[in-house]
Design a protein around this motif. Structure first.
Motif, short mmCIF file in Angstrom:
data_model
loop_
_atom_site.label_atom_id
_atom_site.label_comp_id
_atom_site.label_asym_id
_atom_site.label_seq_id
_atom_site.Cartn_x
_atom_site.Cartn_y
_atom_site.Cartn_z
N THR A 20 112.95 3.68 -70.50
CA THR A 20 114.30 3.88 -69.95
C THR A 20 114.52 3.22 -68.60
O THR A 20 115.56 2.58 -68.38
CB THR A 20 114.62 5.39 -69.87
N PRO A 21 113.58 3.35 -67.64
CA PRO A 21 113.81 2.67 -66.35
C PRO A 21 114.02 1.17 -66.50
O PRO A 21 114.86 0.59 -65.80
CB PRO A 21 112.53 2.98 -65.57
N PHE A 25 117.22 -0.93 -65.25
CA PHE A 25 117.07 -2.10 -64.38
C PHE A 25 117.74 -3.32 -64.99
O PHE A 25 118.41 -4.08 -64.30
CB PHE A 25 115.58 -2.39 -64.15
N VAL A 40 107.66 -1.41 -63.92
CA VAL A 40 108.72 -0.87 -64.77
C VAL A 40 108.81 -1.63 -66.09
O VAL A 40 108.79 -1.04 -67.18
CB VAL A 40 110.07 -0.91 -64.03
#
Length: 439
Positions: A20-21, A25, A40
């Motif tokens: 998800t991050p 981003f 990430v």
């Protein structure tokens, strides 16, 4: 209402949470720091790779035939290809990226053979040793716990890898990877798929492990929707993360004062190869060592043919010339990778993989990190070649049967490229169960 196993739901949710991050981003364009970006997007690639691995394995319950072989082979290697082909594509317009185009491939290739092969063999032999000791009331095990035997059906894969390992030396000899040579390698891969796809299937059911088993055990419709959805979601995550992950590797090296080439060569392959290593080890732990090593042999073929062959094409599409240029460092990396592959072929050409050979491969793999100079790398390559020649002389009777195996039309039992016969030799493992290939 179909009840999806709770462990599968938890794993999928965890993978999506980890990715998800990266999605945030990517959608917002947020890029606070190269190192944070690396973490990430790298985490997203690893998480999506696991989902892709589970889905590709479970899909074998519903898909068969040569077309499925090609589709599953391409899907399974998507993480590695996405990163490597991005570098090759970018190098077409930015010469600074030419040095990274083949770095990921050479690192992944050597990691697979120098660490992956020995790991699977040592785990398999340890499992066999424990089983034999239990049967023999503490008696010391003999050859069964010292040598992993591969089935005769592995000669097709080993024969193709032997041919490719010789072709690989043409790359450093030419000093570049020409489009025509790339097309040749892709044609070899296509012929390999065609040849493997024509081999008769024995009709025995596939065996699945881990989350792939949870997917495979679902009712037909639910299973197909599940692995199709996982394919789409994981592929989208990987493709959207490939560019920022690749750029973060380079930028992180610059910001941390670490060699960017080193990060590209080793950190990216760790992310893309992790799921495959875990699946192979799981099969080895279940006493299916021959099947596990067979999947990794097929991965080597895939990397040396389809991946390397695609690099000059991606470079050309990105605005480059008709050949992907290689600098001095890349040339030595290709020589070292090709020589290691030749040694790997020499070790398994007799369909025997001993503990001592596995330890020797690990030692030579570790040695390359201490030998960093160009001269030292070429000396290490010469050691690989010399050891390979010595082994081939001793095992010369196996050379012709292996080289001719890809051209023979004899009936054998296989499901996908790289999958040994369903019946594992009694010399290699305490169980005799079929296993699906990973690539």
């Amino acid at each position: 209402m179909v009840a999806v196993p709770a462990p599968l739901i938890r794993r999928i949710v965890l993978c999506l949470a980890l990715a998800t991050p990266a999605i945030v981003f990517r959608l917002t364009g947020f890029a606070p720091n190269p190192v944070l970006d690396l973490v990430v997007f790298g985490t997203a690639v690893v998480a999506a790779s696991f989902m892709l691995a589970w889905a590709a394995e479970a899909a074998q319950k519903d898909i068969s035939g040569a077309l499925a072989i090609a589709i599953l082979a391409l899907i399974a290697v998507l993480p590695e290809y996405a990163v490597d082909l991005y570098y090759a594509f970018r190098s077409g317009s930015d010469p600074a990226y030419e040095q990274f185009a083949a770095a990921n491939m050479t690192g992944s290739n050597r990691l697979l053979l120098g660490f992956g092969w020995p790991l699977v063999v040592l785990v398999s032999l340890a499992v066999a040793r424990r089983a034999l000791r239990g049967r023999a009331s503490g008696a010391l095990p003999g050859e069964k716990a010292r040598i992993l035997h591969l089935p005769q059906t592995s000669r097709l894969d080993i024969g193709v890898l032997a041919i490719v390992s010789v072709l690989a030396f043409a790359i450093p000899a030419m000093g570049h990877i020409a489009i025509w040579f790339g097309v040749l390698l892709i044609a070899v891969f296509a012929a390999y798929l065609w040849r493997a796809g024509r081999v008769a299937d024995d009709g025995e059911p596939e065996e699945f492990v881990g989350q792939a088993a949870n997917i495979a055990n679902l009712p037909t419709l639910a299973r197909r929707w599940t692995f199709t959805g996982m394919f789409v979601v994981s592929a989208a995550i990987i493709l959207s993360s490939a560019e920022p992950f690749a750029n973060a590797l380079v930028d992180s090296g610059r910001s941390l004062g670490v060699d960017s080439f080193f990060l590209v060569q080793w950190l990216a392959p760790l992310a893309s190869e992790a799921p495959e290593f875990i699946v192979a080890v799981l099969f080895a732990l279940r006493g299916q060592g021959a099947a596990a090593i067979g999947t990794l042999i097929a991965s080597k073929i895939n990397q040396w043919t389809l991946l390397v062959g695609s690099l000059p094409l991606a470079h050309f599409v990105g605005g480059g010339g008709a050949a992907l240029p290689l600098d001095g460092r890349q040339l030595e990396e290709f020589v070292l990778t090709a020589s290691q592959t030749l040694l790997g072929v020499a070790i398994i050409i007799s369909l025997r993989f001993s503990r001592s050979a596995a330890l020797a491969l690990v030692a030579l793999f570790a040695l390359q990190f201490a030998v960093t100079g160009e001269t030292g790398r070429y000396v290490l390559s010469a050691v690989h070649v010399a050891a390979a020649i010595a082994l081939l002389v001793v095992r010369r009777r196996d050379i012709v049967p292996t080289i001719t195996a890809p051209f023979r039309r004899e009936p054998t039992s296989r499901s996908l490229p790289g999958t040994p016969a369903p019946s594992v030799s009694s010399e290699s493992a305490p169980t005799q169960e079929p296993a699906p290939t990973r690539r």
